[in-house]
Design a protein around this motif. Sequence first.
Motif, short mmCIF file in Angstrom:
data_model
loop_
_atom_site.label_atom_id
_atom_site.label_comp_id
_atom_site.label_asym_id
_atom_site.label_seq_id
_atom_site.Cartn_x
_atom_site.Cartn_y
_atom_site.Cartn_z
N LYS A 143 89.29 9.57 96.19
CA LYS A 143 88.11 10.45 96.35
C LYS A 143 88.35 11.83 95.74
CE LYS A 143 86.02 7.32 98.80
NZ LYS A 143 85.10 6.46 98.08
N GLU A 144 89.61 12.28 95.71
CA GLU A 144 89.95 13.62 95.21
C GLU A 144 91.07 13.50 94.20
OE1 GLU A 144 90.94 16.43 98.22
OE2 GLU A 144 89.00 16.26 99.24
N VAL A 145 90.95 14.27 93.10
CA VAL A 145 91.95 14.17 92.04
C VAL A 145 92.42 15.55 91.57
CG1 VAL A 145 90.96 11.99 91.21
CG2 VAL A 145 90.27 14.14 90.13
N ILE A 146 93.65 15.58 91.11
CA ILE A 146 94.16 16.65 90.25
C ILE A 146 94.07 16.08 88.85
CG2 ILE A 146 96.17 18.00 89.58
CD1 ILE A 146 97.12 17.70 92.52
N LEU A 147 93.26 16.68 87.99
CA LEU A 147 92.95 16.06 86.70
C LEU A 147 93.81 16.68 85.59
CD1 LEU A 147 91.08 13.88 85.54
CD2 LEU A 147 89.48 15.71 84.93
N MET A 148 94.58 15.82 84.92
CA MET A 148 95.37 16.24 83.76
C MET A 148 94.47 16.19 82.54
SD MET A 148 98.99 14.23 84.39
CE MET A 148 98.31 12.70 85.02
N THR A 149 93.99 17.35 82.10
CA THR A 149 93.08 17.38 80.97
C THR A 149 93.00 18.79 80.39
OG1 THR A 149 90.86 16.77 80.19
CG2 THR A 149 90.99 17.89 82.32
N ASN A 150 92.60 18.87 79.13
CA ASN A 150 92.24 20.14 78.50
C ASN A 150 90.73 20.20 78.28
OD1 ASN A 150 95.04 20.65 78.25
ND2 ASN A 150 95.09 19.52 76.31
N ASN A 151 90.02 19.14 78.70
CA ASN A 151 88.60 18.97 78.37
C ASN A 151 87.73 19.21 79.61
OD1 ASN A 151 86.09 18.14 77.56
ND2 ASN A 151 86.74 16.16 76.76
N PRO A 152 87.02 20.35 79.65
CA PRO A 152 86.19 20.65 80.83
C PRO A 152 85.06 19.65 81.05
CG PRO A 152 85.79 22.25 79.07
CD PRO A 152 86.96 21.42 78.64
N LYS A 153 84.66 18.91 80.00
CA LYS A 153 83.59 17.91 80.17
C LYS A 153 84.03 16.77 81.09
CE LYS A 153 81.31 18.99 75.84
NZ LYS A 153 81.20 18.71 74.43
N LYS A 154 85.33 16.48 81.11
CA LYS A 154 85.82 15.44 82.02
C LYS A 154 85.73 15.90 83.48
CE LYS A 154 88.99 13.20 78.77
NZ LYS A 154 90.41 12.84 78.50
N ILE A 155 86.00 17.18 83.71
CA ILE A 155 85.88 17.72 85.07
C ILE A 155 84.43 17.63 85.53
CG2 ILE A 155 86.13 19.81 86.49
CD1 ILE A 155 88.37 20.67 84.51
N LYS A 156 83.51 18.04 84.68
CA LYS A 156 82.08 18.00 85.02
C LYS A 156 81.63 16.56 85.26
CE LYS A 156 77.47 19.49 83.56
NZ LYS A 156 76.86 18.37 84.26
N ALA A 157 82.09 15.63 84.40
CA ALA A 157 81.68 14.23 84.54
C ALA A 157 82.11 13.67 85.90
CB ALA A 157 82.27 13.39 83.41
N LEU A 158 83.35 13.91 86.28
CA LEU A 158 83.82 13.40 87.58
C LEU A 158 83.08 14.08 88.73
CD1 LEU A 158 87.70 12.95 87.25
CD2 LEU A 158 85.90 11.22 87.13
N THR A 159 82.90 15.38 88.63
CA THR A 159 82.20 16.12 89.69
C THR A 159 80.78 15.58 89.85
OG1 THR A 159 83.53 18.08 89.22
CG2 THR A 159 81.50 18.42 90.46
N ASP A 160 80.11 15.34 88.73
CA ASP A 160 78.75 14.79 88.77
C ASP A 160 78.70 13.41 89.41
OD1 ASP A 160 77.82 17.09 87.56
OD2 ASP A 160 77.54 16.17 85.58
N LEU A 161 79.81 12.67 89.33
CA LEU A 161 79.88 11.33 89.92
C LEU A 161 80.29 11.37 91.40
CD1 LEU A 161 81.66 9.50 86.96
CD2 LEU A 161 79.32 9.08 87.75
N GLY A 162 80.55 12.56 91.91
CA GLY A 162 80.91 12.69 93.33
C GLY A 162 82.40 12.65 93.59
N ILE A 163 83.21 12.71 92.53
CA ILE A 163 84.66 12.78 92.70
C ILE A 163 85.05 14.25 92.77
CG2 ILE A 163 86.90 12.18 91.69
CD1 ILE A 163 85.21 9.73 92.50
N VAL A 164 85.85 14.61 93.75
CA VAL A 164 86.27 16.01 93.91
C VAL A 164 87.48 16.27 93.01
CG1 VAL A 164 87.14 17.73 95.54
CG2 VAL A 164 85.43 16.05 96.29
N VAL A 165 87.34 17.24 92.10
CA VAL A 165 88.45 17.67 91.26
C VAL A 165 89.01 18.95 91.88
CG1 VAL A 165 89.19 18.35 88.94
CG2 VAL A 165 87.36 16.65 89.22
N THR A 166 90.14 18.84 92.54
CA THR A 166 90.69 19.98 93.27
C THR A 166 91.44 20.94 92.35
OG1 THR A 166 92.75 18.83 93.78
CG2 THR A 166 90.95 18.62 95.37
N GLN A 167 91.89 20.42 91.20
CA GLN A 167 92.71 21.24 90.31
C GLN A 167 92.73 20.61 88.93
OE1 GLN A 167 96.74 21.64 91.78
NE2 GLN A 167 97.51 22.38 89.84
N ARG A 168 92.86 21.45 87.88
CA ARG A 168 93.09 20.97 86.53
C ARG A 168 94.52 21.28 86.14
NH1 ARG A 168 93.40 22.57 81.07
NH2 ARG A 168 93.29 24.77 81.60
#
Length: 196
Positions: A143-168
């Motif tokens: 349900k909650e992730v620390i996302l390894m990425t340089n791409n802010p669109k991935k953070i937005k995509a997961l957030t829009d799907l209801g996945i909580v991104v606690t940290q990049r």
Amino acid sequence: MSTSHVSSSLLPTPYGTFDMHGFVDSEMGKEHLVLSMGVLNDGATVLTRLHSECLTGDALFSLRCDCGSQLQEALKRIAKEGRGVVLYLRQEGRGIGLLNKIKAYNLQDQGADTVEANQRLGFDADLRHYDMTKDMLDHLGIKEVILMTNNPKKIKALTDLGIVVTQRQAIEVGENSHNTDYLATKASKLDHLFGQ
């Protein structure tokens, strides 16, 4: 549910033994993978990477991009943590497919940047989507992730799907003399975050 789990197995790698989970997206007709390690459904935040397939970088060691280096780095970090997931998504060439990617490379050989090449072929700069990740993460109880990425669109995509991104977590690896312009274009035209 358009993306459903098919089967799982062990996958020993140089970084450790992962569980490999196969999924099929019935809407798009694509097969996707998750490589996971550790207990994931305990409610704690999970170290996660969404990695779009890059045959040239992941399997053929291309220096034109940073994809293969990012995949290896993500697996190393998960192995060190003892827990985490890589969602390996079959959307080659930012969604244009392998053969069109080769055509785009040809245009880059003639001076186009990675965005211009896709556009000259009649594609948007980035055709990827991440809708399938919700079903994949739900199946694993994440349900909650620390996302390894340089791409802010991935953070937005997961957030829009209801996945909580606690940290990049930045994943800046693989820069070399062959991909300096490519990385600069990702920063200037695709809003990738470097040095942040």
